[in-house]
Design a protein around this motif. Structure first.
Motif, PDB file in Angstrom:
ATOM      1  N   UNK A  65       0.834  -1.193   0.000  1.00 13.99           N
ATOM      2  CA  UNK A  65       0.000   0.000   0.000  1.00 13.99           C
ATOM      3  C   UNK A  65       0.868   1.242   0.000  1.00 13.99           C
ATOM      4  N   UNK A  66       0.226   2.370  -0.208  1.00 11.08           N
ATOM      5  CA  UNK A  66       0.955   3.624  -0.364  1.00 11.08           C
ATOM      6  C   UNK A  66       0.454   4.665   0.608  1.00 11.08           C
ATOM      7  N   UNK A  67       1.383   5.512   1.041  1.00 12.14           N
ATOM      8  CA  UNK A  67       1.027   6.653   1.856  1.00 12.14           C
ATOM      9  C   UNK A  67       0.901   7.872   0.950  1.00 12.14           C
ATOM     10  N   UNK A  68       1.757   7.980  -0.053  1.00 15.38           N
ATOM     11  CA  UNK A  68       1.723   9.078  -1.016  1.00 15.38           C
ATOM     12  C   UNK A  68       1.473   8.539  -2.414  1.00 15.38           C
ATOM     13  N   UNK A  69       2.270   9.008  -3.354  1.00 12.76           N
ATOM     14  CA  UNK A  69       2.071   8.635  -4.748  1.00 12.76           C
ATOM     15  C   UNK A  69       2.610   7.246  -5.093  1.00 12.76           C
ATOM     16  N   UNK A  70       3.634   6.805  -4.376  1.00 12.21           N
ATOM     17  CA  UNK A  70       4.269   5.521  -4.690  1.00 12.21           C
ATOM     18  C   UNK A  70       4.020   4.523  -3.562  1.00 12.21           C
ATOM     19  N   UNK A  71       4.027   3.220  -3.885  1.00 15.28           N
ATOM     20  CA  UNK A  71       3.917   2.207  -2.821  1.00 15.28           C
ATOM     21  C   UNK A  71       5.054   2.373  -1.816  1.00 15.28           C
ATOM     22  N   UNK A  72       4.704   2.314  -0.531  1.00 14.65           N
ATOM     23  CA  UNK A  72       5.703   2.548   0.511  1.00 14.65           C
ATOM     24  C   UNK A  72       5.794   1.426   1.541  1.00 14.65           C
ATOM     25  N   UNK A  73       4.708   0.697   1.759  1.00 13.06           N
ATOM     26  CA  UNK A  73       4.652  -0.287   2.838  1.00 13.06           C
ATOM     27  C   UNK A  73       3.942  -1.554   2.372  1.00 13.06           C
ATOM     28  N   UNK A  74       4.104  -2.586   3.170  1.00 11.96           N
ATOM     29  CA  UNK A  74       3.351  -3.813   2.921  1.00 11.96           C
ATOM     30  C   UNK A  74       2.927  -4.414   4.247  1.00 11.96           C
ATOM     31  N   UNK A  75       1.762  -5.035   4.230  1.00 12.44           N
ATOM     32  CA  UNK A  75       1.269  -5.792   5.371  1.00 12.44           C
ATOM     33  C   UNK A  75       1.463  -7.262   5.041  1.00 12.44           C
ATOM     34  N   UNK A  76       2.077  -7.984   5.964  1.00 11.90           N
ATOM     35  CA  UNK A  76       2.255  -9.427   5.823  1.00 11.90           C
ATOM     36  C   UNK A  76       1.184 -10.073   6.687  1.00 11.90           C
ATOM     37  N   UNK A  77       0.393 -10.966   6.082  1.00 11.38           N
ATOM     38  CA  UNK A  77      -0.763 -11.507   6.786  1.00 11.38           C
ATOM     39  C   UNK A  77      -1.042 -12.946   6.376  1.00 11.38           C
ATOM     40  N   UNK A  78      -1.912 -13.583   7.146  1.00 13.03           N
ATOM     41  CA  UNK A  78      -2.414 -14.917   6.823  1.00 13.03           C
ATOM     42  C   UNK A  78      -3.921 -14.917   7.014  1.00 13.03           C
ATOM     43  N   UNK A  79      -4.584 -15.748   6.252  1.00 17.12           N
ATOM     44  CA  UNK A  79      -6.029 -15.911   6.388  1.00 17.12           C
ATOM     45  C   UNK A  79      -6.253 -17.111   7.299  1.00 17.12           C
ATOM     46  N   UNK A  80      -6.956 -16.877   8.385  1.00 15.92           N
ATOM     47  CA  UNK A  80      -7.238 -17.914   9.372  1.00 15.92           C
ATOM     48  C   UNK A  80      -8.743 -18.010   9.530  1.00 15.92           C
ATOM     49  N   UNK A  81      -9.347 -18.995   8.900  1.00 13.49           N
ATOM     50  CA  UNK A  81     -10.799 -19.146   8.886  1.00 13.49           C
ATOM     51  C   UNK A  81     -11.425 -17.880   8.299  1.00 13.49           C
ATOM     52  N   UNK A  82     -12.247 -17.214   9.052  1.00 11.74           N
ATOM     53  CA  UNK A  82     -12.894 -15.991   8.560  1.00 11.74           C
ATOM     54  C   UNK A  82     -12.203 -14.732   9.065  1.00 11.74           C
ATOM     55  N   UNK A  83     -10.964 -14.881   9.482  1.00  6.35           N
ATOM     56  CA  UNK A  83     -10.184 -13.746   9.974  1.00  6.35           C
ATOM     57  C   UNK A  83      -8.922 -13.579   9.151  1.00  6.35           C
ATOM     58  N   UNK A  84      -8.465 -12.354   9.112  1.00  8.88           N
ATOM     59  CA  UNK A  84      -7.161 -12.036   8.525  1.00  8.88           C
ATOM     60  C   UNK A  84      -6.287 -11.569   9.679  1.00  8.88           C
ATOM     61  N   UNK A  85      -5.155 -12.226   9.849  1.00 10.93           N
ATOM     62  CA  UNK A  85      -4.228 -11.847  10.918  1.00 10.93           C
ATOM     63  C   UNK A  85      -3.013 -11.187  10.273  1.00 10.93           C
ATOM     64  N   UNK A  86      -2.816  -9.912  10.593  1.00 12.65           N
ATOM     65  CA  UNK A  86      -1.652  -9.167  10.100  1.00 12.65           C
ATOM     66  C   UNK A  86      -0.512  -9.409  11.075  1.00 12.65           C
ATOM     67  N   UNK A  87       0.603  -9.922  10.540  1.00 14.14           N
ATOM     68  CA  UNK A  87       1.746 -10.258  11.385  1.00 14.14           C
ATOM     69  C   UNK A  87       2.815  -9.173  11.400  1.00 14.14           C
ATOM     70  N   UNK A  88       2.872  -8.373  10.342  1.00 11.74           N
ATOM     71  CA  UNK A  88       3.909  -7.332  10.273  1.00 11.74           C
ATOM     72  C   UNK A  88       3.499  -6.255   9.290  1.00 11.74           C
ATOM     73  N   UNK A  89       4.008  -5.060   9.524  1.00 11.50           N
ATOM     74  CA  UNK A  89       3.910  -3.963   8.567  1.00 11.50           C
ATOM     75  C   UNK A  89       5.333  -3.532   8.285  1.00 11.50           C
ATOM     76  N   UNK A  90       5.726  -3.604   7.035  1.00 12.55           N
ATOM     77  CA  UNK A  90       7.108  -3.335   6.656  1.00 12.55           C
ATOM     78  C   UNK A  90       7.189  -2.199   5.643  1.00 12.55           C
ATOM     79  N   UNK A  91       8.231  -1.386   5.763  1.00 11.17           N
ATOM     80  CA  UNK A  91       8.514  -0.374   4.754  1.00 11.17           C
ATOM     81  C   UNK A  91       9.177  -1.083   3.568  1.00 11.17           C
ATOM     82  N   UNK A  92       8.920  -0.625   2.377  1.00 11.67           N
ATOM     83  CA  UNK A  92       9.466  -1.290   1.194  1.00 11.67           C
ATOM     84  C   UNK A  92      10.947  -0.984   0.959  1.00 11.67           C
ATOM     85  N   UNK A  93      11.463   0.062   1.570  1.00  5.11           N
ATOM     86  CA  UNK A  93      12.869   0.422   1.338  1.00  5.11           C
ATOM     87  C   UNK A  93      13.822  -0.566   1.976  1.00  5.11           C
TER      88      UNK A  93
END
Length: 97
Positions: free
Chosen positions: A69-97
């Motif tokens: 995902x992006x904060x400004x014009x360019x992609x800047x971050x990513x969320x690392x996640x897994x789908x667990x039944x009917x839930x999405x569990x986000x394990x980390x948020x990382x900067x792309x740099x």
């Protein structure tokens, strides 16, 4: 409404650290960060299963995916996640740099 999105402790820490980094520089930047995270969560709620596997996927027993995902014009971050039944569990948020 789709799946419930939950943040693991590490993802909460990543969120707090990044928010604080933006807030130290500018209230506007912090608000943009919050908006970007909010939009990313909305996307995870409805389309998590359509997103690609993360680069870490082969190293863990879970199927790890990522949302870039992006904060400004360019992609800047990513969320690392897994789908667990009917839930999405986000394990980390990382900067792309």
């Amino acid at each position: 409404m789709g799946r419930e999105v939950l943040f693991a402790r590490r993802a909460e820490q990543d969120f707090d650290e990044t928010f604080n980094w933006y807030a130290e520089r500018s209230e506007d930047a912090a608000a943009l960060w919050l908006g970007a995270v909010h939009r990313a969560i909305q996307e995870l709620e409805v389309s998590a299963d359509r997103l690609p596997y993360s680069q870490e996927n082969d190293r863990f027993p879970l199927e790890l995916r990522q949302l870039v995902f992006r904060v400004g014009a360019k992609p800047t971050h990513r969320m690392v996640f897994a789908i667990r039944d009917e839930r999405v569990v986000v394990y980390a948020i990382r900067h792309l740099a």
